[in-house]
Design a protein around this motif. Structure first.
Motif, PDB file in Angstrom:
ATOM      1  N   TYR A  55      46.472 -40.934   8.226  1.00 16.96           N
ATOM      2  CA  TYR A  55      46.681 -39.688   8.973  1.00 16.96           C
ATOM      3  C   TYR A  55      45.920 -39.608  10.294  1.00 16.96           C
ATOM      4  CZ  TYR A  55      48.912 -38.133   4.684  1.00 16.96           C
ATOM      5  OH  TYR A  55      49.745 -38.029   3.603  1.00 16.96           O
ATOM      6  N   ASP A  56      45.117 -40.600  10.610  1.00 15.23           N
ATOM      7  CA  ASP A  56      44.415 -40.617  11.894  1.00 15.23           C
ATOM      8  C   ASP A  56      44.757 -41.927  12.600  1.00 15.23           C
ATOM      9  OD1 ASP A  56      42.542 -40.870  14.014  1.00 15.23           O
ATOM     10  OD2 ASP A  56      41.207 -39.471  13.016  1.00 15.23           O
ATOM     11  N   ALA A  57      45.580 -41.813  13.624  1.00 14.78           N
ATOM     12  CA  ALA A  57      46.079 -43.013  14.309  1.00 14.78           C
ATOM     13  C   ALA A  57      44.956 -43.824  14.950  1.00 14.78           C
ATOM     14  CB  ALA A  57      47.102 -42.611  15.374  1.00 14.78           C
ATOM     15  N   ASP A  58      43.841 -43.168  15.297  1.00 17.41           N
ATOM     16  CA  ASP A  58      42.750 -43.868  15.969  1.00 17.41           C
ATOM     17  C   ASP A  58      41.852 -44.636  15.006  1.00 17.41           C
ATOM     18  OD1 ASP A  58      43.487 -42.919  18.497  1.00 17.41           O
ATOM     19  OD2 ASP A  58      42.396 -41.050  18.177  1.00 17.41           O
ATOM     20  N   PHE A  59      41.896 -44.270  13.734  1.00 15.94           N
ATOM     21  CA  PHE A  59      40.951 -44.850  12.772  1.00 15.94           C
ATOM     22  C   PHE A  59      41.072 -46.369  12.705  1.00 15.94           C
ATOM     23  CE2 PHE A  59      40.011 -46.173   8.356  1.00 15.94           C
ATOM     24  CZ  PHE A  59      38.656 -45.879   8.335  1.00 15.94           C
ATOM     25  N   SER A  60      42.295 -46.856  12.580  1.00 14.92           N
ATOM     26  CA  SER A  60      42.486 -48.313  12.458  1.00 14.92           C
ATOM     27  C   SER A  60      42.142 -49.056  13.743  1.00 14.92           C
ATOM     28  CB  SER A  60      43.931 -48.621  12.052  1.00 14.92           C
ATOM     29  OG  SER A  60      44.839 -48.107  13.020  1.00 14.92           O
ATOM     30  N   LYS A  61      42.105 -48.338  14.869  1.00 19.24           N
ATOM     31  CA  LYS A  61      41.733 -48.974  16.136  1.00 19.24           C
ATOM     32  C   LYS A  61      40.244 -49.280  16.186  1.00 19.24           C
ATOM     33  CE  LYS A  61      45.167 -46.487  18.960  1.00 19.24           C
ATOM     34  NZ  LYS A  61      45.297 -45.518  20.082  1.00 19.24           N
ATOM     35  N   TYR A  62      39.460 -48.381  15.620  1.00 18.26           N
ATOM     36  CA  TYR A  62      38.014 -48.463  15.804  1.00 18.26           C
ATOM     37  C   TYR A  62      37.256 -48.908  14.561  1.00 18.26           C
ATOM     38  CZ  TYR A  62      39.449 -45.568  19.746  1.00 18.26           C
ATOM     39  OH  TYR A  62      40.082 -45.088  20.863  1.00 18.26           O
ATOM     40  N   PHE A  63      37.924 -48.955  13.404  1.00 13.33           N
ATOM     41  CA  PHE A  63      37.262 -49.404  12.172  1.00 13.33           C
ATOM     42  C   PHE A  63      38.117 -50.499  11.537  1.00 13.33           C
ATOM     43  CE2 PHE A  63      35.373 -45.361  13.027  1.00 13.33           C
ATOM     44  CZ  PHE A  63      34.055 -45.506  12.626  1.00 13.33           C
ATOM     45  N   LYS A  64      37.966 -51.684  12.073  1.00 15.30           N
ATOM     46  CA  LYS A  64      38.822 -52.802  11.675  1.00 15.30           C
ATOM     47  C   LYS A  64      38.281 -53.565  10.465  1.00 15.30           C
ATOM     48  CE  LYS A  64      41.042 -53.545  16.142  1.00 15.30           C
ATOM     49  NZ  LYS A  64      42.378 -53.161  15.648  1.00 15.30           N
ATOM     50  N   ILE A  65      37.047 -53.293  10.053  1.00 15.28           N
ATOM     51  CA  ILE A  65      36.468 -54.000   8.917  1.00 15.28           C
ATOM     52  C   ILE A  65      36.369 -53.047   7.727  1.00 15.28           C
ATOM     53  CG2 ILE A  65      34.437 -55.191   8.023  1.00 15.28           C
ATOM     54  CD1 ILE A  65      35.969 -56.826  10.064  1.00 15.28           C
ATOM     55  N   PHE A  66      37.027 -53.419   6.640  1.00 15.13           N
ATOM     56  CA  PHE A  66      37.010 -52.630   5.406  1.00 15.13           C
ATOM     57  C   PHE A  66      36.208 -53.398   4.367  1.00 15.13           C
ATOM     58  CE2 PHE A  66      39.478 -51.281   1.449  1.00 15.13           C
ATOM     59  CZ  PHE A  66      38.740 -50.124   1.293  1.00 15.13           C
ATOM     60  N   VAL A  67      35.093 -52.823   3.947  1.00 16.41           N
ATOM     61  CA  VAL A  67      34.227 -53.433   2.933  1.00 16.41           C
ATOM     62  C   VAL A  67      34.446 -52.665   1.632  1.00 16.41           C
ATOM     63  CG1 VAL A  67      31.854 -53.977   2.297  1.00 16.41           C
ATOM     64  CG2 VAL A  67      32.555 -54.089   4.705  1.00 16.41           C
ATOM     65  N   ASP A  68      35.136 -53.299   0.700  1.00 16.01           N
ATOM     66  CA  ASP A  68      35.573 -52.618  -0.523  1.00 16.01           C
ATOM     67  C   ASP A  68      34.721 -53.067  -1.707  1.00 16.01           C
ATOM     68  OD1 ASP A  68      36.954 -51.118  -2.313  1.00 16.01           O
ATOM     69  OD2 ASP A  68      38.784 -52.320  -2.284  1.00 16.01           O
ATOM     70  N   PHE A  69      33.868 -52.174  -2.214  1.00 19.06           N
ATOM     71  CA  PHE A  69      33.013 -52.481  -3.358  1.00 19.06           C
ATOM     72  C   PHE A  69      33.780 -52.224  -4.653  1.00 19.06           C
ATOM     73  CE2 PHE A  69      29.740 -52.883  -0.382  1.00 19.06           C
ATOM     74  CZ  PHE A  69      28.611 -53.387  -1.003  1.00 19.06           C
TER      75      PHE A  69
END
Length: 752
Positions: A403-417
């Motif tokens: 729902y936030d188009a900018d999120f994927s632009k600025y947070f490209k690393i997903f650390v999934d515990f």
């Protein structure tokens, strides 16, 4: 596999356990120096994500050394736009002290200089020269006036020429002579008045020249005092162009207002703004040189990320009924402090402030930040070089991503515990080392080998899978701390197996008030559950109730009634808005299975009413679809179902039994019910075969199963479950079902 008597004999755990995927993602995220590669860390509470994140950040922060001190100073060219100056860390405080010392020194030295004998001599000499030239002009015009018969006299209106009385004036003159004399008199008077005006202008010019000379003398003396200090600082900060420009502008300003430096303090307060000297102060905005860890890049954790806490603010003073601020009252935010390093935020807290989230994205995009003062002053923006780490859960991540188009632009690393890890020797040893670490860290009694094995068993139970261990270390830590408490009560040196068991059981008791109330209702006959005999259209389904962190299984009585008609399968819970969408879907699947398997030669004409009896809290999930089908067929065929066997399992339209959640709690819930109503040895549960690995059961239940007092039936198809529940072959059941549905269809057609 570790060998030990107790955990004091082994090395404590130093790294994160069971999170290789997350560690690899974090490592690459921290290595990539790109403003778009900020990091989102997701995972269940207690998986160690925050602890690991801080350790990883401290490690990488120690390898970075490009953070600076930042100062705000007065802008002499544009007073409403304070200038930001970046300095090598530790130099900001020195710069601030240097400027303070400069002003203090100038205040002393300029007073001494302007009170010195040399300055007074030079000043008096200029004044004397002016007075001499002025007297010369006045004497010259006075003498000339006297020669012309006029005396010079000063009055309020300036210089006035008065005629000198001559004895010849008393002699009688002819009219012609009188006229001629008057003409001569006024001619001379006009000439003298004209000369007087010229003299006045010359005197004014002399005054201006004298004042200019005095100012030049004052400036010369001031430069003599000021320049050596300015030059010294300019040389000291020669690598910083902004500092050199600031010092040059400061020098000009001091020379312009040098009289304020030697003015009497009381006179200064009376005649001038007492805050004039504020402009010569330095606001040490971000000081990275005072911290003991100043050699490492900053790691800033902001727990309350309001706009002012993140992006700074300006403090105010009340002044004449309004508010007043200046560059010295600018306060940094967490983003300013994290510049050159890392900013850690918690997603749930950040999203409470919509403005903070928007401003953070703009900051990442523009790579600069100012201070939102909401006043007329506009501080210069500071360039930003930092990595943002958001810590949250998977739900928040999915919301932001979708729902936030900018999120994927600025947070490209997903650390999934992950909340679980494989159950193997390495990870079991890891839990052992974790226990050793916590015992040392919290000054707890160490655990014996058997106690550790009990904790590992508990970890498996939390994971809900015999092949897995839980990574929710907060729950494991609670057992460790409480096990130590019970060992202390017993007065023993080490925590043993029994202490861990007591800790787990007592914890369960503390949280099981609702479960106890439901058991009491069962014993009193308020809740209708049969664990013996057979009934038509009645079955014991299994469900799980969640009460915060505590969950337990309960049997639920499911009933079905059928008749000819065209309403199809009616979900009573749905009709009264007590059924969730997943349960609704499960009920609709029953119609598909009936149509394909029993009604291929005639239309399906049925009214079937399905109900969860004594259900007052609603129902959702599809784990009861199998039980609902068996009860529906029982109602149609009048074949009774065993009440000593409870059922759980989802099904698809083709009759395959699918896995469900909470299987251990469900099995234990029905065992507890049977135990309270009397174990007969023929009681048990039907579960999906693929759920077998999730049977992490209590010691008591495992013992009952081994002794044959309780049975677990594992099935893959609905046909197998029906045969167990009825002791009849599925072919026979199918024949009866088809006959009954055919009869319903015939009745329905005849009623038209």
């Amino acid at each position: 596999m570790l060998t030990y008597n107790n955990t004091s004999e082994i090395e404590p755990l130093e790294s994160i356990l069971g999170q290789k995927r997350a560690i690899d993602a974090m490592e690459i995220g921290l290595r990539i120096n790109n403003p778009a590669y900020n990091i989102y860390i997701a995972g269940e509470s207690g998986t160690g994500k925050t602890t690991y994140a801080m350790k990883a950040l401290d490690k990488y922060a120690s390898q970075k050394d490009n953070h600076k001190d930042w100062c705000y100073v007065y802008n002499f060219e544009h007073p409403r736009e304070p200038v930001a100056i970046g300095l090598k860390k530790g130099l900001g405080k020195i710069f601030k002290k240097d400027i303070e010392k400069l002003i203090e020194t100038l205040l002393d030295e300029l007073v001494d200089a302007f009170e010195s004998e040399d300055f007074e001599i030079g000043k008096n000499q200029l004044i004397e020269e002016y007075e001499i030239e002025k007297d010369t002009l006045l004497k010259k015009i006075k003498k000339y006036g006297e020669e012309k018969g006029f005396k010079l006299k000063n009055s309020k209106v300036g210089m006035v020429f008065i005629p000198i009385k001559d004895e010849k004036e008393d002699e009688e003159k002819t009219d012609e002579e009188e006229q001629k004399a008057d003409e001569e008199f006024y001619k001379v008077k006009r000439e003298l008045e004209s000369m007087a005006i010229q003299v006045v202008y010359k005197i004014r010019d002399l005054e201006d020249a004298a004042k200019e000379a005095l100012l030049d003398l004052e400036e010369e003396v001031a430069k003599f005092v000021i320049d050596p200090h300015i030059e010294l600082l300019t040389e000291k900060y020669k690598g910083y162009d902004k500092v050199k420009k600031y010092l040059a502008n400061m020098r000009k300003d001091i020379l312009e207002y040098v009289y304020l430096f030697y003015m009497d303090e009381e006179e200064l307060k009376d005649k001038y703004d007492k805050e004039h000297f504020t402009k010569y102060k330095v606001n040490l905005f971000v000081d990275n040189g005072s911290d003991k860890k100043s050699s490492s890049a900053p790691v800033i954790v902001e727990m309350n990320p309001s706009p002012s806490n993140l992006f700074g603010k300006a403090e105010y003073d009340y002044y004449n009924g309004g508010v007043k601020t200046d560059f010295t009252k600018l306060i940094p935010g967490a983003v300013h402090k994290a510049n050159g390093g890392y900013l850690v935020l918690y997603t749930d807290q950040l999203l409470r402030y919509g403005l903070s989230w928007d401003m953070l994205k703009r900051t990442i995009q523009s790579r600069k930040i100012g201070v939102d003062t909401q006043t007329s002053i506009k501080p210069e923006s500071i360039p930003i070089d930092m990595k943002v780490i958001l810590i949250g859960n998977n739900y928040m991540y999915n919301l932001l991503y979708n729902y936030d188009a900018d999120f994927s632009k600025y947070f490209k690393i997903f650390v999934d515990f992950d909340n679980e890890m494989d159950k193997n020797d390495t990870n079991e040893d890891g839990i052992t080392r974790f226990i050793a670490l916590q015992c040392n860290k919290n000054k707890l009694k160490h655990f014996t080998y058997d106690a550790v094995q009990e904790v590992i068993k508990f970890s498996t139970r939390v994971s809900g899978d015999n092949s897995k261990l839980s990574t929710e270390f907060n729950k494991i830590l609670e057992v460790i701390i409480e096990g130590d408490a019970y060992a202390t009560i017993r007065g023993v040196e080490y925590v043993d197996k029994e202490d861990v068991k007591v800790a787990i059981n007592e914890r369960r008791k503390r949280l099981s008030r609702i479960e106890s109330k439901m058991d009491e209702s069962l014993e009193n006959g308020f809740t209708l559950i049969e664990t013996q005999g057979k009934k038509i259209g009645v079955i014991n389904g299994l469900s799980v109730l969640n009460m915060g962190e505590y969950s337990f299984g309960r049997p639920s009585r499911i009933t079905v009634t059928t008749s000819p008609g065209n309403k199809g399968i009616v979900n009573i819970e749905r009709e009264v808005n007590m059924s969730g969408p997943i349960h609704n879907k499960g009920v609709l699947i029953l119609g598909g299975y009936l149509a394909e398997n029993f009604a291929q030669e005639f239309p399906l004409s049925i009214n079937a009413y399905i109900c969860f009896e004594q259900n007052y809290g609603g129902v959702d999930g599809d784990s009861a679809t199998g039980a609902e089908l068996y009860t529906l067929i029982s109602s149609l065929t009048k074949i009774p179902l065993k009440q000593n066997i409870a059922v759980t399992g989802s099904m698809n339209q083709k009759g395959d039994i699918q896995v469900v959640g909470g299987i251990a709690e469900k099995v234990e819930g029905f065992y507890s019910t049977c135990k309270r109503k009397g174990l007969t040895g023929d009681q048990g549960v039907i579960i999906p075969k693929n759920n077998s690995r999730n049977l992490v059961l209590s010691d008591e239940l495992n013992e009952a199963i081994e002794k044959g007092m309780f049975k677990i039936y594992q099935v893959e198809r609905v046909e197998q479950a029906l045969e167990i529940l009825t002791d009849m072959s599925f072919d026979y059941i199918k024949k009866l079902t088809v006959d009954r549905l055919r009869e319903f269809s015939k009745i329905k057609n005849e009623s038209k």
